[in-house]
Design a protein around this motif. Structure first.
Motif, PDB file in Angstrom:
ATOM      1  N   ALA A 199       0.877  -1.171  -0.165  1.00 41.64           N
ATOM      2  CA  ALA A 199      -0.157   0.194  -0.118  1.00 41.64           C
ATOM      3  C   ALA A 199       0.838   1.181   0.080  1.00 41.64           C
ATOM      4  N   SER A 200       0.908   1.901  -1.063  1.00 36.48           N
ATOM      5  CA  SER A 200       1.644   3.345  -1.203  1.00 36.48           C
ATOM      6  C   SER A 200       2.853   3.203  -0.758  1.00 36.48           C
ATOM      7  N   SER A 201       3.253   4.248   0.141  1.00 36.86           N
ATOM      8  CA  SER A 201       4.637   4.468   0.830  1.00 36.86           C
ATOM      9  C   SER A 201       4.700   4.159   2.250  1.00 36.86           C
ATOM     10  N   THR A 202       3.898   3.039   2.753  1.00 31.93           N
ATOM     11  CA  THR A 202       3.696   2.696   4.198  1.00 31.93           C
ATOM     12  C   THR A 202       4.950   2.013   4.525  1.00 31.93           C
ATOM     13  N   PHE A 203       5.700   1.487   3.680  1.00 35.92           N
ATOM     14  CA  PHE A 203       6.981   0.741   3.793  1.00 35.92           C
ATOM     15  C   PHE A 203       8.139   1.535   4.241  1.00 35.92           C
ATOM     16  N   ASP A 204       8.058   2.868   3.758  1.00 35.61           N
ATOM     17  CA  ASP A 204       9.302   3.700   3.929  1.00 35.61           C
ATOM     18  C   ASP A 204       8.861   5.058   4.624  1.00 35.61           C
ATOM     19  N   THR A 205       7.843   4.989   5.346  1.00 37.86           N
ATOM     20  CA  THR A 205       7.653   6.321   6.014  1.00 37.86           C
ATOM     21  C   THR A 205       7.599   6.364   7.481  1.00 37.86           C
ATOM     22  N   THR A 206       8.449   7.412   7.871  1.00 36.66           N
ATOM     23  CA  THR A 206       8.788   7.254   9.538  1.00 36.66           C
ATOM     24  C   THR A 206       7.322   7.459  10.182  1.00 36.66           C
ATOM     25  N   GLY A 207       7.591   7.823  11.486  1.00 34.23           N
ATOM     26  CA  GLY A 207       6.731   8.203  12.355  1.00 34.23           C
ATOM     27  C   GLY A 207       5.729   6.973  12.813  1.00 34.23           C
ATOM     28  N   SER A 265       0.133   5.149  17.697  1.00 31.58           N
ATOM     29  CA  SER A 265      -0.774   6.336  17.512  1.00 31.58           C
ATOM     30  C   SER A 265      -0.014   7.425  17.991  1.00 31.58           C
ATOM     31  N   GLY A 266      -0.225   8.592  17.415  1.00 29.81           N
ATOM     32  CA  GLY A 266       0.388   9.846  18.132  1.00 29.81           C
ATOM     33  C   GLY A 266       1.592  10.299  17.767  1.00 29.81           C
ATOM     34  N   ARG A 267       2.474   9.328  17.127  1.00 34.21           N
ATOM     35  CA  ARG A 267       4.042   9.834  16.789  1.00 34.21           C
ATOM     36  C   ARG A 267       3.905  10.721  15.707  1.00 34.21           C
ATOM     37  N   ALA A 268       5.010  11.776  15.851  1.00 30.40           N
ATOM     38  CA  ALA A 268       5.356  12.626  14.891  1.00 30.40           C
ATOM     39  C   ALA A 268       5.955  12.026  13.520  1.00 30.40           C
ATOM     40  N   GLN A 283       6.713  16.821  11.652  1.00 32.79           N
ATOM     41  CA  GLN A 283       5.449  17.240  11.332  1.00 32.79           C
ATOM     42  C   GLN A 283       4.641  16.391  12.573  1.00 32.79           C
ATOM     43  N   SER A 284       4.066  17.152  13.337  1.00 32.96           N
ATOM     44  CA  SER A 284       3.099  16.676  14.283  1.00 32.96           C
ATOM     45  C   SER A 284       2.190  15.720  13.907  1.00 32.96           C
ATOM     46  N   ALA A 285       1.674  15.010  14.872  1.00 32.76           N
ATOM     47  CA  ALA A 285       0.531  13.711  14.366  1.00 32.76           C
ATOM     48  C   ALA A 285      -0.650  14.333  13.869  1.00 32.76           C
ATOM     49  N   LYS A 291       8.314  21.656  12.167  1.00 28.92           N
ATOM     50  CA  LYS A 291       9.679  22.431  12.616  1.00 28.92           C
ATOM     51  C   LYS A 291      10.796  21.710  12.129  1.00 28.92           C
ATOM     52  N   VAL A 292      12.165  22.273  11.915  1.00 31.24           N
ATOM     53  CA  VAL A 292      13.295  21.456  11.614  1.00 31.24           C
ATOM     54  C   VAL A 292      13.600  20.455  12.387  1.00 31.24           C
TER      55      VAL A 292
END
Length: 777
Positions: A199-207, A265-268, A283-285, A291-292
């Motif tokens: 499913a899309s980029s769920t294998f390489d996205t952080t948070g 849940s809730g991870r940035a 980026q907040s959840a 922010k940098v």
């Protein structure tokens, strides 16, 4: 006659030299890259393993139906063996580090997925941990990925006509294989899966993102399956066939559901800004704030790599323009927000390397080891606790192959270690060479062997002995001559524990530099054996001895007097305990404070450590005004001593009368000292002890002791710190209407006050005096 052994050796060396050339020629042939059977192959993949202590290398010369992994220690100086893995002709791999083990996933020629586990507690043992046949008809990368240290596997062909291969997902986590059939998955209402894809980029996205598969069912509805497994060993499923949401909204809803199911849940989210200078940001959840990413140093042209459940690696450039900067990297913990600098791991990588999709980074949760591997290029390892790191190119690894068990570091260069292995194998040529080499070598080496044995015996004697100055009483030739020089027996006299001792020592001497009767020499005396050896300028005096058997002192500079504790009063002096901080340690040092002399907190202070005992070395302004080279150690005898009724900081106060030996004179001195109980128990009248004095003060004292003696009345007293624990006094005293100056360190137990009557030795011309006896004695 002396030339015969040399000539004899040269005669035997001629055939030995000829045989040496022949042996080296034969040995060098095994390093010829064109020779049959050398097996030199290019290296396509390299990984460090077992915290940098091993290297695994994939050889390009592997067979068509397998993959050869050559295993070495961390620097290539030891070859452990080969691992022959079943593999297809592409020899693709997916690698993970789990439970301290290195896991290499491959496909064989029958399209089975296999996972080989290399154990850290053995040299070259490995095993396949996939315990169920798993088929994949496409490339390995189409069905198998590494996500945060897990190996995730899924069907890449769900053709319903092929009933022998039902859809499945599998994971390798914590070095264990888990397989789940999707043929009758309850969460999908038992509907058959027609197609399964990532499913899309769920294998390489952080948070908080959970990797998931999109499943197209037989009725063309869509469901979502988590790629990781729940605690019960099954995947989470999200299936809403009657939802009126768009496919994107359904996918988002499935993702939120999985995040909740797996407690993420809730991870940035950490991402890279696509605009120049491409910094990583948080980026907040809820997506409201951005922010940098807070890193110790700015990082540009950023790239993100998933490591484990909580950590990612951020790599990039130190400059906004990557061409002007160098590569840096940090391990960032998404939960704690803490970062660790791992720039040493990427110091040999370029910005182009960081963009290469074949570059992979690895780190287990809780482990200090961070690894990377770049296909057809290099590998690296770093320990975040020690800072130690290693890098290795595939070309370096290739050079280890030839005669690898000997530790060759260049495939076409013979090594001494390789030559030793060759010699150990023996053979007629080697045996002949050894025999012809041994005879002349033994002839030439015998004198050196004898010298080495004698030298070691001499060093052992130095270790056992106590160093003393001795006087030559007698000397006589023994009649033996070594290298045309006489062996002389010396009779030496010295003081040991207050008693005169004599000992005989033999030594070869040169007529050009022969000692004489009456000369002073330095010896190391072993009281248990009653034996001694001479010390020369080339000898190292044992670290635990000085020239008279005392402990080697250590000066501790820049100490601070933190606090003063008043302990007792004795006579007209005070007993204090000084609390001194030095090098982060707190020392309790007992001292006697003379009348009219005071110790002040935070004054300059220097300590001296002798064995385990720390004492005051200097205090006050004398710290900077006195030169260490002015302090000399003289030999003295303990005339008598009195234990005072004071005990402080585990030491007893002792008042000693000593006699300092200065040439043909003995100078009396009274000195108080705090000593440990074990030292006090070993003290005996007449024993020899070292005494530290100021060379200028002692020279003045010797000069004045030759003058007149008489009484003087003290007029004024001032102090300039201490030398050791003795206050350095400047005294004005009067005799017969004339004033005299006394500049010396005084015994603090007696002290000096205005009005005291001192017995002194004085010089009427220079108006100088030195104390012979204190008022209180």
């Amino acid at each position: 006659m002396k030339k015969l052994p040399l000539l004899f050796s040269l005669v035997f060396f001629i055939p030995a030299i000829v045989l040496s050339f022949a042996i080296w020629s034969e040995f060098s042939k095994i390093y010829d890259p064109s020779a049959v059977g050398n097996g030199i192959s290019d290296v396509t993949q390299v990984w460090y393993a077992d915290d940098g202590t091993k290297v695994l290398t994939v050889l390009d010369g592997s067979s068509n139906d397998g993959m050869t992994v050559a295993i070495y220690n961390g620097d290539g100086t030891r070859y452990y063996g080969d691992a022959n893995l079943d593999s297809d002709t592409f020899r693709n791999t997916v690698v993970a580090y789990q439970q301290g083990k290195t896991i290499i996933t491959v496909k064989d020629m029958q399209d089975h997925i296999l996972a080989y586990q290399f154990n850290p507690d053995s040299d070259a043992t490995y095993s396949n941990i996939v315990n169920k046949p798993v088929l994949s008809s496409g490339f390995l990368s189409s069905s198998t990925v590494n996500w945060r240290g897990r190996i995730l596997i899924a069907s890449d062909d769900t053709d319903s006509a092929d009933s022998s291969s039902p859809p499945f997902i599998a994971t390798i986590h914590d070095a264990k294989f888990h397989y789940v059939s999707l043929e009758r998955l309850a969460g999908l209402e038992g509907k058959r899966i027609k197609q399964l894809r990532q499913a899309s980029s769920t294998f390489d996205t952080t948070g908080a993102t959970v990797p998931m598969y999109e499943a197209t069912l037989a009725d063309d509805t869509t469901g979502y399956i988590s790629a990781i497994l729940q605690a019960n060993g099954t995947p989470a499923v999200y299936y809403k066939p009657n939802s009126d949401q768009t496919s994107f909204d359904v996918e988002d809803a499935a993702q939120l559901y999985f995040q909740k199911q797996f407690g993420r849940s809730g991870r940035a989210t950490i991402a890279v800004d696509s605009n120049y200078p491409k910094q990583a940001y948080v980026q907040s959840a809820n997506g409201q704030t951005q922010k940098v990413l807070p890193l110790p140093k700015p990082l540009y042209a950023a790239h993100l790599f998933l490591l484990n459940d909580d950590e990612i690696l951020v790599a990039g450039s130190t400059a906004k323009d990557p061409a002007q900067g160098k590569a840096i990297a940090y391990v960032y913990n998404e939960v704690s927000g803490q970062s660790t600098d791992v720039s040493a791991l990427v110091r040999n990588l370029t910005m182009d390397d960081l963009q290469n999709p074949n570059l992979k980074f690895y780190k287990e949760s809780g482990s200090a080891a961070v690894y990377y591997s770049d296909l057809n290029h290099s590998a690296g390892w770093l320990n975040t606790e020690t800072g130690q790191s290693k890098q290795l190119t595939t070309a370096d690894a290739k050079s280890w192959q030839l005669n690898g068990h000997t530790g060759a570091t260049n495939s076409q260069t013979p090594t001494l270690r390789g030559f030793w292995e060759y010699i150990r194998q023996g053979g007629p040529l080697v045996i002949n060479w050894v025999l012809w080499l041994f005879i002349p070598f033994l002839t030439l080496a015998t004198p050196f062997i004898i010298f080495t044995i004698a030298s070691r015996a001499h060093k052992r004697a130095l270790k056992r002995g106590i160093v003393y100055d001795a006087i030559i009483l007698r000397m006589k030739e023994t009649g033996t001559r070594i290298n045309e020089q006489p062996l002389v027996r010396f009779t030496l006299q010295f003081q040991h524990e207050g008693q005169q001792r004599e000992v005989d020592v033999t030594k070869v001497v040169s007529y050009l530099n022969a000692p004489s009767v009456g000369d002073t020499v330095m010896i190391s005396y072993d009281p248990k054996r009653h034996k001694a050896v001479f010390l020369t300028e080339q000898d190292d005096i044992p670290a635990n001895h000085t020239a008279n058997g005392g402990a080697e002192p250590e000066i501790i500079q820049q100490a601070t007097l933190q606090r003063i504790e008043r302990h007792a009063t004795i006579g007209r002096a005070d007993v204090l305990i000084l609390h001194v901080e030095a090098d982060g340690q707190l020392h309790r040092i007992p001292v006697v404070q003379a009348p009219h002399f005071t110790y002040e907190p935070y004054s300059p202070l220097t300590l001296i450590r002798v064995g385990s005992i720390v004492r005051l070395y200097r205090y006050g302004s004398s710290v900077s005004s006195t030169n260490d080279q002015d302090q000399i150690t003289l030999d003295a005898s303990l005339v008598n001593y009195e234990r005072m009724n004071v005990h402080a900081a585990d030491r007893a106060l002792v008042l000693m009368n000593v006699s300092i030996h200065a040439g043909d004179r003995n100078v009396p001195r009274v000195n108080s000292l705090f000593v440990p109980d074990e030292t006090l128990n070993s003290m005996r009248n007449g024993m020899r002890i070292p005494v530290s004095v100021n060379r200028h003060e002692f020279a003045r004292e010797l000069r004045l002791l030759k003058g007149k003696q008489g009484s003087m009345v003290v007029q004024r007293v001032s102090y300039n710190g201490t030398i050791g624990e003795r206050p350095l006094a400047s005294i004005i005293a009067e005799r017969d209407g004339q004033q005299y100056r006394i500049e010396q360190s005084i015994e603090p137990l007696y002290g000096v006050k205005p009005g005291d009557e001192l017995w002194v030795s004085y010089d009427e011309q220079t108006r100088e005096a030195t104390i012979v006896q204190y008022a209180s004695t």
